[in-house]
Design a protein around this motif. Structure first.
Motif: not given
Length: 361
Positions: A67, A71-72, A74-75, A271, A274-275, A280, A286, A290
């Motif tokens: 996770y 997420a990182q 997607w960020n 994603c 979380i972000v 963001i 993230p 997460a």
């Protein structure tokens, strides 16, 4: 300019003296040193888990690591490159399937295959971005979802990879349960270090300055010499490989993959939650998001649709009233970065001409 360049290239861990000025420039703060110590401790505990933790706890830590990393990635896309994707599950699925094919069909060791399979997301990202970069805003997001759906439909009808029933990682049968837990957990730790450490190193570099300029205003960044198109492509490619790394580790641990699971749109929903909730456009956001999502999933996941609706409402509320997320709210009150990207000017008094031996007259 040469003096500034030399100062910028000096190690960030030590204070920098500014020539001709009674000041020092420093990047690390007390909060970042505490955060670094906690990160080192967390990785050490993670690596030691095979000797004291049960299988359920190990599985949970691997899932949490996935996770954080997805997420990182997607960020990086949405928070810095301005590329909002709802189809990153395409790279999770293709990396997972590539791992299973290499291990089952070609006899490659599963742990080696988990590294080699990352070539496949990179190969997919190049033609995908060649098509998607012509789109903007919501059209780009829809395009990424279409790419993911095409990948899912293709694997669902391809007998070589098990069609709709998926594949089982039979090659892992040569390892005992303890060996599987040990190897997968260490891969998860390496994945975390590469993702979080890599993002931090990238954002501290000159490319990070270009990314932050591009995040704030792409047109202004382009006018100042930033190659926005090239930088967006490189970030998209890096995010594809990083997301594929999540697919490899997650399904190496699960030992089974299917089109419905590997290309599940819930990966993108996770994603986004979380972000957006964590924050963001930051490394810390993230991580916070997460942890929050993982805790909520464990505590309230049994409520099904009601639980997902609440997560959606929380995401919407953050987008409307706190766009910086939980980390942004914290930074408004406390200047305590965990992964500082800026340099801080520390002023000191000029040297005094008064000597202790001097006596007033």
């Amino acid at each position: 300019m040469n003096a500034i360049s030399a100062a910028m290239n000096t190690s960030a861990s030590a204070p920098l003296a500014v020539a001709g000025s009674p000041a020092q420039v420093q990047r690390h703060t007390a909060s970042s040193r505490v955060a670094l110590s906690l990160c080192v401790l967390a990785v050490a505990v993670m690596l030691s888990m095979p000797w004291w933790a049960d299988s359920g706890l190990i599985r949970s830590v691997i899932e949490l690591s996935c996770y954080v990393v997805v997420a990182q990635m997607w960020n990086l896309l949405a928070g810095y490159a301005g590329l909002v994707s709802v189809g990153q599950q395409a790279y999770i699925g293709v990396a997972g399937y590539a791992l299973f094919v290499l291990a089952n069909k070609f006899g490659v060791d599963p742990y080696l295959a988990s590294v080699l399979c990352l070539v496949v997301p990179a190969l997919l990202a190049v033609p995908a971005y060649a098509l998607l970069h012509r789109l903007d805003g919501p059209y780009f997001a829809i395009g990424t979802w279409v790419v993911a759906e095409v990948c899912r439909l293709f694997t669902s009808t391809f007998d070589y990879v098990g069609s709709g029933s998926g594949m089982t990682l039979r090659a892992m049968s040569k390892y005992s349960l303890e060996e599987r837990e040990f190897g997968t957990l260490w891969l998860s730790a390496a994945m975390l270090l590469l993702a979080v450490g890599g993002c931090c190193a990238l954002l501290r570099s000159r490319y990070g300055l270009a990314l932050m300029a591009m995040r704030d205003n792409p047109v202004a960044a382009s006018s100042q010499g930033v190659d926005v198109k090239r930088l967006r492509f490189l970030i998209y490619l890096a995010a594809a490989v990083g997301t594929g790394m999540v697919g490899a580790v997650y399904y190496l641990s699960a030992l089974r993959i299917s089109p419905a699971a590997g290309f599940d749109a819930n990966w993108s929903s996770i994603c986004i939650f979380i972000v957006m909730v964590g924050g963001i456009g930051s490394i810390e956001g993230p991580l916070i998001g997460a942890l929050l999502f993982f805790a909520a999933d464990r505590l309230f996941g049994r409520f099904g649709a009601t639980y997902m609706v609440l997560l959606g409402l929380m995401t919407l509320g953050m987008a409307l009233f706190a766009r910086g997320g939980l980390w942004g709210l914290w930074r408004q009150r406390f200047d305590t970065p965990w992964f500082p990207l800026r340099r801080h000017l520390l002023r000191r008094p000029p040297p005094s001409s008064f000597s202790p031996d001097d006596k007033p007259r």
